[in-house]
Design a protein around this motif. Structure first.
Motif, mmCIF file in Angstrom:
data_model
loop_
_atom_site.group_PDB
_atom_site.id
_atom_site.type_symbol
_atom_site.label_atom_id
_atom_site.label_comp_id
_atom_site.label_asym_id
_atom_site.label_seq_id
_atom_site.Cartn_x
_atom_site.Cartn_y
_atom_site.Cartn_z
ATOM 1 N N ASP A 61 47.513 43.732 39.531
ATOM 2 C CA ASP A 61 48.217 44.557 40.209
ATOM 3 C C ASP A 61 48.928 44.111 41.367
ATOM 4 O O ASP A 61 48.418 43.294 42.201
ATOM 5 C CB ASP A 61 47.792 45.942 40.770
ATOM 6 C CG ASP A 61 47.420 46.709 39.203
ATOM 7 O OD1 ASP A 61 48.037 46.584 38.141
ATOM 8 O OD2 ASP A 61 46.126 47.640 39.045
ATOM 9 N N ARG B 39 36.332 53.935 34.642
ATOM 10 C CA ARG B 39 37.162 52.638 34.677
ATOM 11 C C ARG B 39 36.619 51.602 33.531
ATOM 12 O O ARG B 39 37.012 50.467 33.473
ATOM 13 C CB ARG B 39 36.857 51.959 36.086
ATOM 14 C CG ARG B 39 37.697 52.567 37.247
ATOM 15 C CD ARG B 39 37.049 52.219 38.697
ATOM 16 N NE ARG B 39 37.276 50.625 38.753
ATOM 17 C CZ ARG B 39 37.081 49.958 39.719
ATOM 18 N NH1 ARG B 39 36.300 50.432 40.706
ATOM 19 N NH2 ARG B 39 37.206 48.415 39.939
ATOM 20 N N TYR C 250 40.693 40.551 45.541
ATOM 21 C CA TYR C 250 41.773 40.994 46.328
ATOM 22 C C TYR C 250 42.424 39.687 46.915
ATOM 23 O O TYR C 250 41.777 39.049 47.612
ATOM 24 C CB TYR C 250 41.398 41.755 47.479
ATOM 25 C CG TYR C 250 40.559 43.274 47.015
ATOM 26 C CD1 TYR C 250 41.264 44.190 46.928
ATOM 27 C CD2 TYR C 250 39.197 43.017 46.351
ATOM 28 C CE1 TYR C 250 40.669 45.404 46.224
ATOM 29 C CE2 TYR C 250 38.674 44.047 45.901
ATOM 30 C CZ TYR C 250 39.311 45.231 46.069
ATOM 31 O OH TYR C 250 38.671 46.457 45.500
ATOM 32 N N ASN D 115 41.711 51.230 47.818
ATOM 33 C CA ASN D 115 41.523 50.450 46.460
ATOM 34 C C ASN D 115 40.046 49.681 46.490
ATOM 35 O O ASN D 115 39.936 48.922 45.629
ATOM 36 C CB ASN D 115 42.509 49.307 46.242
ATOM 37 C CG ASN D 115 43.909 50.323 45.810
ATOM 38 O OD1 ASN D 115 44.113 50.441 44.675
ATOM 39 N ND2 ASN D 115 45.062 50.251 46.744
ATOM 40 N N ARG E 172 39.879 42.633 36.924
ATOM 41 C CA ARG E 172 41.116 43.431 37.788
ATOM 42 C C ARG E 172 41.263 42.804 38.857
ATOM 43 O O ARG E 172 40.338 42.757 39.983
ATOM 44 C CB ARG E 172 40.660 44.740 37.825
ATOM 45 C CG ARG E 172 40.200 45.545 36.552
ATOM 46 C CD ARG E 172 40.511 47.099 36.673
ATOM 47 N NE ARG E 172 41.846 47.539 37.068
ATOM 48 C CZ ARG E 172 41.943 48.561 37.943
ATOM 49 N NH1 ARG E 172 41.120 48.817 38.870
ATOM 50 N NH2 ARG E 172 43.192 48.940 38.148
ATOM 51 N N ILE E 173 42.513 42.454 39.244
ATOM 52 C CA ILE E 173 42.985 41.718 40.563
ATOM 53 C C ILE E 173 44.256 42.509 41.199
ATOM 54 O O ILE E 173 45.066 42.953 40.637
ATOM 55 C CB ILE E 173 43.530 40.268 40.270
ATOM 56 C CG1 ILE E 173 42.462 39.316 39.738
ATOM 57 C CG2 ILE E 173 43.934 39.424 41.419
ATOM 58 C CD1 ILE E 173 42.633 38.060 39.039
ATOM 59 N N LEU E 174 43.931 42.583 42.337
ATOM 60 C CA LEU E 174 45.079 43.452 43.404
ATOM 61 C C LEU E 174 45.614 42.173 44.146
ATOM 62 O O LEU E 174 44.839 41.644 45.049
ATOM 63 C CB LEU E 174 44.318 44.321 44.230
ATOM 64 C CG LEU E 174 45.505 45.005 44.935
ATOM 65 C CD1 LEU E 174 46.526 45.585 44.213
ATOM 66 C CD2 LEU E 174 44.877 45.944 46.089
ATOM 67 N N LYS F 46 37.798 48.975 43.554
ATOM 68 C CA LYS F 46 38.351 49.351 42.391
ATOM 69 C C LYS F 46 38.906 47.933 41.551
ATOM 70 O O LYS F 46 39.317 47.949 40.550
ATOM 71 C CB LYS F 46 39.478 50.169 42.496
ATOM 72 C CG LYS F 46 39.118 51.545 43.050
ATOM 73 C CD LYS F 46 40.307 52.485 43.119
ATOM 74 C CE LYS F 46 40.356 53.766 43.471
ATOM 75 N NZ LYS F 46 41.345 54.641 43.849
ATOM 76 N N TYR F 47 38.782 46.800 42.350
ATOM 77 C CA TYR F 47 39.096 45.578 41.774
ATOM 78 C C TYR F 47 37.905 44.606 41.968
ATOM 79 O O TYR F 47 37.203 44.686 42.832
ATOM 80 C CB TYR F 47 40.343 45.147 42.375
ATOM 81 C CG TYR F 47 41.693 45.960 42.032
ATOM 82 C CD1 TYR F 47 42.504 45.657 41.007
ATOM 83 C CD2 TYR F 47 41.877 46.931 42.901
ATOM 84 C CE1 TYR F 47 43.735 46.370 40.944
ATOM 85 C CE2 TYR F 47 42.919 47.704 42.550
ATOM 86 C CZ TYR F 47 43.788 47.416 41.487
ATOM 87 O OH TYR F 47 45.041 48.082 41.234
ATOM 88 N N ASN F 48 37.862 43.383 41.065
ATOM 89 C CA ASN F 48 37.021 42.316 41.212
ATOM 90 C C ASN F 48 37.471 41.468 42.168
ATOM 91 O O ASN F 48 36.770 40.806 42.752
ATOM 92 C CB ASN F 48 37.026 41.563 39.882
ATOM 93 C CG ASN F 48 36.775 42.477 38.752
ATOM 94 O OD1 ASN F 48 37.461 42.961 37.857
ATOM 95 N ND2 ASN F 48 35.422 42.856 38.408
#
Length: 336
Positions: free
Chosen positions: A116, A64, A141, A134, A86-88, A137-139
């Motif tokens: 995403d 990543r 949510y 996930n 990175r934002i989900l 995997k993201y900073n």
């Protein structure tokens, strides 16, 4: 030696906790670019972890782009403060209103983040699957916690508890049963609806009856019903709930409050075919504003969707963990 943040009582897999700890410390600049990380053997011995667990975490961090490896030397931080977050985003559904939130959110973030989007469709089990796949995997949510049926809300809250509070943002709906302190920008549906109706008491006094058109299969917050009922009790108006307007026979001195666009269209059609004058004999209020409703002169009660998106993004960038109630109001037009 670098200090991992591991929680032995947390059900999150240890390799994901390692990933979350490293990413969080990179974002906070605790770990600086080019700083060397402990070796796989060192972490395994220090925290009583299997070598495979540490190796799996480091491999994902490297894939990543958070860390890099130099053969014969070890692992180094590859990301500093300048790296994109990175934002989900996880919405309950897609709609024109959700798009307003989405684009306002993106506009404030600019090039500081990559975002995403996934949809949970009100399904707590699907939401659990999305998070399990996930997590780590993201900073951040960003989640709209609208779930049906009611029995599944317990599962949704348990899933939310898997996400570290400093990485979680709740959007659109407040969850009083969720005790973790996190950033939240929400609507207080019951209070918002009742206060919006009360703000127009001067125009609503000519109506003796209020019909709320509220489809039971529409996945709308039940707090809306409570807010309308509260207003009617205090304003001494008869309160009626209908599934749709299809079989409705319009009555004088009645205000119709509709949540779905199809019911609004049918209601306007019936009103035009009747002898009643809209805004005098009967009233019409719709949920959520659109350009078409503005052109047709339809009175609406609505939250400010763009403000919701902007506020969430701005507070996220400032790393705030507060609860903010989003603006909600009535826009008076000819149908009242």
């Amino acid at each position: 030696m670098y200090q991992l943040k591991l929680n032995t009582s947390d059900k999150t897999p240890k390799y994901k906790q390692i990933i979350q700890s490293v990413i969080a410390d990179i974002e906070r600049n605790v770990l600086k670019k080019n700083e060397q990380l402990p070796s796989i053997s060192e972490l395994s011995e220090e925290y009583y972890l299997a070598r495979d667990t540490v190796e799996k975490a480091y491999r994902e961090l490297r894939e990543r782009g958070f860390i890099t490896s130099v053969q014969g030397k070890g692992y180094y931080v590859n990301s500093g403060e300048s790296r994109k977050m990175r934002i989900l985003l996880i919405f309950n559904k897609l709609s024109s209103y959700k798009k307003l939130i989405y684009y306002a959110f993106l506009k404030v973030l600019g090039d500081k983040a990559s975002v995403d989007l996934q949809i949970h469709h009100y399904n707590a089990r699907l939401f659990e699957e999305i998070i399990d796949k996930n997590l780590g995997k993201y900073n951040y949510y960003v989640i709209m916690p609208h779930f049906f049926p009611e029995e599944e809300k317990g599962l949704a809250i348990k899933t939310l508890e898997k996400i570290p509070a400093n990485e979680l943002i709740l959007l659109d709906k407040d969850l009083p049963d969720f005790k973790n302190e996190c950033l939240s920008v929400y609507q207080d549906f019951e209070r918002d609806v009742s206060e919006a109706l009360e703000s127009a008491n001067d125009l609503l006094t000519k109506y003796q009856r209020l019909v709320l058109v509220f489809p039971s299969d529409g996945n709308y917050p039940v707090e809306i019903v409570r807010g309308v009922r509260y207003f009617c009790v205090n304003a001494h108006k008869e309160f009626v709930i209908k599934e749709s307007v299809e079989a409705e026979i319009l009555q004088a001195q009645t205000i119709y409050l509709v949540v779905e666009e199809t019911d609004l269209a049918e209601l306007v059609k019936k009103a035009r075919m009747s002898s009643f004058e809209v805004g005098k004999d009967i009233g019409i209020i719709s949920f959520n504003d659109t350009t078409l409703k503005e052109l047709l002169g339809i009175t609406v009660i609505t939250t400010d969707f763009e403000t919701m998106g902007r506020t969430a993004a701005a507070l996220l960038l400032d790393k705030k963990k507060i609860k903010v109630k989003n603006p909600f109001y009535m826009i008076r037009r000819e149908t009242l």
